[in-house]
Design a protein around this motif. Structure first.
Motif, PDB file in Angstrom:
ATOM      1  N   TYR A  68      -5.896 -10.678  39.281  1.00  0.00           N
ATOM      2  CA  TYR A  68      -5.459 -11.630  38.964  1.00  0.00           C
ATOM      3  C   TYR A  68      -5.894 -11.946  37.406  1.00  0.00           C
ATOM      4  N   LYS A  69      -7.032 -12.025  37.183  1.00  0.00           N
ATOM      5  CA  LYS A  69      -7.571 -12.189  35.929  1.00  0.00           C
ATOM      6  C   LYS A  69      -7.279 -11.315  34.810  1.00  0.00           C
ATOM      7  N   SER A  70      -7.142  -9.982  35.258  1.00  0.00           N
ATOM      8  CA  SER A  70      -6.935  -9.087  34.330  1.00  0.00           C
ATOM      9  C   SER A  70      -5.579  -9.068  34.036  1.00  0.00           C
ATOM     10  N   TYR A  71      -4.549  -9.333  34.842  1.00  0.00           N
ATOM     11  CA  TYR A  71      -3.142  -9.470  34.413  1.00  0.00           C
ATOM     12  C   TYR A  71      -3.083 -10.675  33.554  1.00  0.00           C
ATOM     13  N   TRP A  72      -3.681 -11.772  33.771  1.00  0.00           N
ATOM     14  CA  TRP A  72      -3.562 -13.091  32.835  1.00  0.00           C
ATOM     15  C   TRP A  72      -4.154 -12.594  31.397  1.00  0.00           C
ATOM     16  N   LYS A  73      -5.212 -11.769  31.421  1.00  0.00           N
ATOM     17  CA  LYS A  73      -5.702 -11.386  30.035  1.00  0.00           C
ATOM     18  C   LYS A  73      -4.520 -10.576  29.377  1.00  0.00           C
ATOM     19  N   ALA A  74      -3.854  -9.660  30.165  1.00  0.00           N
ATOM     20  CA  ALA A  74      -3.264  -8.764  29.459  1.00  0.00           C
ATOM     21  C   ALA A  74      -2.085  -9.571  28.879  1.00  0.00           C
ATOM     22  N   ILE A  75      -1.327 -10.630  29.550  1.00  0.00           N
ATOM     23  CA  ILE A  75      -0.382 -11.668  28.990  1.00  0.00           C
ATOM     24  C   ILE A  75      -0.748 -12.336  27.924  1.00  0.00           C
ATOM     25  N   GLU A  76      -1.951 -12.663  27.931  1.00  0.00           N
ATOM     26  CA  GLU A  76      -2.715 -13.531  26.826  1.00  0.00           C
ATOM     27  C   GLU A  76      -2.495 -12.651  25.542  1.00  0.00           C
ATOM     28  N   LEU A  77      -2.829 -11.489  25.649  1.00  0.00           N
ATOM     29  CA  LEU A  77      -2.763 -10.538  24.660  1.00  0.00           C
ATOM     30  C   LEU A  77      -1.331  -9.996  24.180  1.00  0.00           C
ATOM     31  N   ASP A  78      -0.570 -10.033  25.142  1.00  0.00           N
ATOM     32  CA  ASP A  78       1.052  -9.511  24.849  1.00  0.00           C
ATOM     33  C   ASP A  78       1.842 -10.533  25.920  1.00  0.00           C
ATOM     34  N   PRO A  79       2.287 -11.718  25.389  1.00  0.00           N
ATOM     35  CA  PRO A  79       3.125 -12.353  26.153  1.00  0.00           C
ATOM     36  C   PRO A  79       4.298 -11.792  26.802  1.00  0.00           C
ATOM     37  N   PHE A 124       4.420  -8.628  27.843  1.00  0.00           N
ATOM     38  CA  PHE A 124       4.222  -7.512  28.713  1.00  0.00           C
ATOM     39  C   PHE A 124       4.789  -7.538  30.060  1.00  0.00           C
ATOM     40  N   LYS A 125       5.886  -7.257  30.135  1.00  0.00           N
ATOM     41  CA  LYS A 125       6.551  -7.572  31.383  1.00  0.00           C
ATOM     42  C   LYS A 125       6.110  -6.948  32.656  1.00  0.00           C
ATOM     43  N   MET A 126       5.387  -5.769  32.726  1.00  0.00           N
ATOM     44  CA  MET A 126       4.996  -5.403  34.062  1.00  0.00           C
ATOM     45  C   MET A 126       3.775  -6.037  34.349  1.00  0.00           C
ATOM     46  N   ALA A 127       3.152  -6.721  33.477  1.00  0.00           N
ATOM     47  CA  ALA A 127       1.837  -7.578  33.808  1.00  0.00           C
ATOM     48  C   ALA A 127       2.479  -8.589  34.809  1.00  0.00           C
ATOM     49  N   TYR A 128       3.551  -9.259  34.288  1.00  0.00           N
ATOM     50  CA  TYR A 128       4.127 -10.214  35.442  1.00  0.00           C
ATOM     51  C   TYR A 128       4.579  -9.788  36.572  1.00  0.00           C
ATOM     52  N   ASN A 129       4.933  -8.400  36.660  1.00  0.00           N
ATOM     53  CA  ASN A 129       5.356  -7.857  38.089  1.00  0.00           C
ATOM     54  C   ASN A 129       4.114  -7.871  38.792  1.00  0.00           C
ATOM     55  N   ASP A 130       3.045  -7.511  38.311  1.00  0.00           N
ATOM     56  CA  ASP A 130       1.636  -7.402  39.161  1.00  0.00           C
ATOM     57  C   ASP A 130       1.160  -8.637  39.239  1.00  0.00           C
ATOM     58  N   LEU A 131       1.365  -9.498  38.430  1.00  0.00           N
ATOM     59  CA  LEU A 131       0.861 -10.934  38.554  1.00  0.00           C
ATOM     60  C   LEU A 131       1.629 -11.744  39.758  1.00  0.00           C
ATOM     61  N   ALA A 132       2.746 -11.199  39.866  1.00  0.00           N
ATOM     62  CA  ALA A 132       3.618 -12.050  41.020  1.00  0.00           C
ATOM     63  C   ALA A 132       3.136 -11.540  42.459  1.00  0.00           C
ATOM     64  N   TYR A 133       2.275 -10.236  42.369  1.00  0.00           N
ATOM     65  CA  TYR A 133       2.098  -9.866  43.680  1.00  0.00           C
ATOM     66  C   TYR A 133       0.669 -10.520  44.069  1.00  0.00           C
ATOM     67  N   SER A 134      -0.145 -10.551  42.876  1.00  0.00           N
ATOM     68  CA  SER A 134      -1.453 -11.139  42.994  1.00  0.00           C
ATOM     69  C   SER A 134      -1.219 -12.631  43.378  1.00  0.00           C
ATOM     70  N   PHE A 135      -0.243 -13.328  42.790  1.00  0.00           N
ATOM     71  CA  PHE A 135      -0.072 -14.819  43.237  1.00  0.00           C
ATOM     72  C   PHE A 135       0.010 -14.750  44.750  1.00  0.00           C
ATOM     73  N   ASP A 136       0.946 -13.952  45.140  1.00  0.00           N
ATOM     74  CA  ASP A 136       1.572 -13.784  46.722  1.00  0.00           C
ATOM     75  C   ASP A 136      -0.029 -13.580  47.595  1.00  0.00           C
ATOM     76  N   GLU A 137      -0.520 -12.404  46.949  1.00  0.00           N
ATOM     77  CA  GLU A 137      -1.920 -12.400  47.855  1.00  0.00           C
ATOM     78  C   GLU A 137      -2.702 -13.374  47.991  1.00  0.00           C
ATOM     79  N   LEU A 138      -2.974 -14.223  46.904  1.00  0.00           N
ATOM     80  CA  LEU A 138      -3.799 -15.334  46.771  1.00  0.00           C
ATOM     81  C   LEU A 138      -3.226 -16.712  47.450  1.00  0.00           C
TER      82      LEU A 138
END
Length: 223
Positions: A7-18, A20-34
Motif C-alpha cells: 500500500y505504501k509503495s503504491y502511494w509513493k508511486a502515485i506521489e511521483l507520478d499521479p 501512473f494508472k496501474m498504481a491505482y489498480n494495485d492500490l485498489a486491491y490493497s485497500f480491499d485487502e485492508l
C-alpha cells in the motif's frame, strides 16, 4: 505486514507520478485487502478516469464488487470491459460464472461458448470446463458427460494439462456417483489416483480421499 508495505509503495508511486494508472489498480486491491472497500472503489474509478478506453480497470472493479457480493454491479463492470475489448477473456469467463450463479443460463452459456472459440487453447479448455459445470448444475447430465469426454480426449497425454486431466477424472467420477453409476465412478477415481500419486505432496491424500468416498458410497467398505 506485506499488504501495508505494498500500500505504501503504491502511494509513493502515485506521489511521483499521479498519472501512473496501474498504481491505482494495485492500490485498489490493497485497500480491499485492508478492509476499506470504499477506498478500493475510489482507486479503481481513478484508474478508469485515467484510462476510460481500457478494459482492465473495469475487470478489476468487477472483481472488487464480486468479492463483496455485489453481483449485479460486478456483471455490469465485466460487460463494460467486454464492450471495450470483446476478447477480454478474464471478464468473459467471470461474467459467465456470475450469470450461472444467478441462474441466467442463456447468458452464461453464451459467455462460455465464446471462450471455446478463443484462439488460445487454454481459454478454449476453460470454456469447455465451464460448460461442463453449467450443464451439470442444470441437471443435464448427458450433455455434461459428452463435454467431459470431449475435453478429456483433447487434453489426455498432454503433460501441460496433466493436472486438468486428474481433476476432470475426479469430477466425472463424482458425476457418475451422482447418477448412481458406481462401477464407472470407481474406474475414473482409480485412474485419477494413479495419476495423482505422481504428486508426492498433494496427490496421494486428495486422490485417495475421493476414491475412498466413492467406494464407501458404493458400499465397498472393505476396499
Amino acid at each position: 505486514n506485506p499488504v501495508d508495505e505494498a500500500y505504501k509503495s503504491y502511494w509513493k508511486a502515485i506521489e511521483l507520478d499521479p498519472f501512473f494508472k496501474m498504481a491505482y489498480n494495485d492500490l485498489a486491491y490493497s485497500f480491499d485487502e485492508l478492509g476499506n472497500s470504499e477506498k478500493s472503489i475510489w482507486a479503481i474509478n481513478k484508474y478508469i478516469s485515467l484510462a476510460p478506453g481500457e478494459a482492465n480497470p473495469y475487470d478489476t472493479r468487477g472483481d472488487l464488487y464480486a468479492k463483496h457480493g455485489k453481483l449485479s454491479e460486478a456483471a455490469d463492470s465485466y460487460r463494460h470491459a467486454l464492450a471495450i475489448k470483446p476478447d477480454f477473456y478474464e471478464s468473459l469467463e467471470k461474467l459467465g460464472q456470475i450469470s450461472a450463479y444467478l441462474k441466467e443460463y442463456a447468458t452464461a452459456d453464451s459467455c462460455f461458448e465464446s471462450l471455446t472459440l478463443s484462439g488460445n487453447r487454454n481459454w478454449r479448455y476453460y470454456g469447455e470446463v465451464d460448460l461442463i459445470y453449467l450443464a451439470r448444475n442444470q441437471g443435464r447430465f448427458n450433455a455434461s458427460l459428452s463435454r467431459f469426454n470431449g475435453i478429456l480426449k483433447a487434453v489426455d497425454g498432454d503433460s501441460e494439462f496433466e493436472g486438468m486431466v486428474c481433476e476432470l477424472l475426479q469430477e466425472r467420477s463424482m458425476q457418475y456417483a451422482m447418477m448412481n453409476n458406481f462401477p464407472v465412478a470407481i474406474r475414473d477415481a482409480e485412474r485419477s489416483v494413479k495419476r495423482l500419486l505422481k504428486d508426492k505432496v498433494n496427490g496421494p491424500v486428495y486422490g485417495r480421499q475421493w476414491y475412498g468416498s466413492v467406494l464407501a458410497r458404493s458400499n465397498d467398505l472393505q476396499k
